[in-house]
Design an enzyme around this catalytic site. Sequence first.
Site, short mmCIF file in Angstrom:
data_model
loop_
_atom_site.label_atom_id
_atom_site.label_comp_id
_atom_site.label_asym_id
_atom_site.label_seq_id
_atom_site.Cartn_x
_atom_site.Cartn_y
_atom_site.Cartn_z
N ARG A 1 0.82 -1.22 0.00
CA ARG A 1 0.00 0.00 0.00
C ARG A 1 0.85 1.27 0.00
O ARG A 1 0.55 2.22 -0.70
CB ARG A 1 -0.95 -0.01 1.20
CG ARG A 1 -1.82 1.24 1.36
CD ARG A 1 -2.40 1.77 0.06
NE ARG A 1 -3.12 0.75 -0.71
CZ ARG A 1 -3.42 0.88 -1.99
NH1 ARG A 1 -3.06 1.96 -2.67
NH2 ARG A 1 -4.07 -0.07 -2.62
N LYS B 1 2.07 25.06 -3.81
CA LYS B 1 0.84 24.44 -3.34
C LYS B 1 1.01 22.92 -3.37
O LYS B 1 0.49 22.21 -4.23
CB LYS B 1 -0.34 24.88 -4.20
CG LYS B 1 -0.62 26.38 -4.11
CD LYS B 1 -1.72 26.81 -5.04
CE LYS B 1 -1.94 28.31 -4.96
NZ LYS B 1 -2.97 28.79 -5.92
N LYS C 1 3.95 39.42 -3.91
CA LYS C 1 2.58 39.13 -4.29
C LYS C 1 1.66 40.30 -3.90
O LYS C 1 2.11 41.30 -3.34
CB LYS C 1 2.12 37.82 -3.66
CG LYS C 1 2.91 36.62 -4.20
CD LYS C 1 2.49 35.32 -3.56
CE LYS C 1 1.10 34.89 -3.99
NZ LYS C 1 1.04 34.56 -5.43
N GLU D 1 4.27 40.03 -8.74
CA GLU D 1 2.94 39.70 -9.25
C GLU D 1 2.16 40.99 -9.51
O GLU D 1 2.11 41.87 -8.65
CB GLU D 1 2.20 38.85 -8.24
CG GLU D 1 0.75 38.54 -8.61
CD GLU D 1 0.04 37.80 -7.49
OE1 GLU D 1 0.41 36.64 -7.24
OE2 GLU D 1 -0.87 38.38 -6.88
N ASP E 1 -1.22 37.83 -13.11
CA ASP E 1 -2.17 37.02 -12.36
C ASP E 1 -3.60 37.19 -12.85
O ASP E 1 -4.13 38.31 -12.88
CB ASP E 1 -2.09 37.38 -10.88
CG ASP E 1 -2.93 36.47 -10.01
OD1 ASP E 1 -2.85 35.23 -10.21
OD2 ASP E 1 -3.66 36.97 -9.15
#
Length: 284
Positions: free
Chosen positions: A103, A138, A170, A200, A221
């Site tokens: 597994r 992410k 950002k 960004e 973006d």
Amino acid sequence: MTLAALPDLILEPLVKAALLEDLGRAGDLTTDAVIGAEIHHTFVFAARETGTVAGLDLARLAFTLVDPSVTFTVHVPDGARVEPGDRIATVEGRARSLLTAERVALNFLGHLSGIATATASLVDAVAHTHARIACTRKTTPGLRAVEKYAVRAGGGFNHRFGLDDAVLVKDNHIAVAGSVTEAVRRVRDAVGHLVSIEVEVDSLEQLEELLLDPVDAVLLDNMSPETTGKAVAMVAGRMVTEASGRITVDTAPTLAEAGVDLLSAGWITHSAPVLDIGLDHVDG
């Protein structure tokens, strides 16, 4: 692009942790009760759907950490594309060891092959352009190194591995700093000359401001293909251009055709479907 394997030194702690989680406090109760200690067997990893393989070294380690005498034979390498029924690898050894590690091996192999497959779908979608596909941060906590490896196996490229790789200013950084110009000024005052800087922007007005003092790369973006094309024209090669936001197999081609250098997508690591791979019994 040549796919370099990750050293076992990086992989072993991940596989050990997964095995310890699965073995718990008493080991594999089912296998130890049903399978004799000296029975040997052979199983084959087989693809059950079309996809791209990644994670074979982790699968190998799942078996050899349980039992170093197990033999793991690779038939197609990481980065290879497979069709239903294709044999990916064969594992031979004590049946107890094979079933105990099964597994964990399948979890890593299916998950990472799913990421490689998702990445390859985007790479194929933009193959007629010069754009590259990149991942993001992410990722599953603790699995970033191997998930980003799987992106490379699918033909993609890696964005930052962590916050210390490079600067990425950002929207929230800009909001707190007060402007693009002020955020960039603070960055230039703070980081070394070898640190790359990306900013960004979410509008052409912000891009105009950035172009007064260009950095290494600009992240466009959630812009439409039309606006993205205008942005690329404004940049005119002075910065690397990257598009992000809702990048899918359907939207990627049009955005890539707008002329950007990179398309970054978070879903290829955080939401890629597992590739269906089975561990099948071999008679005899």
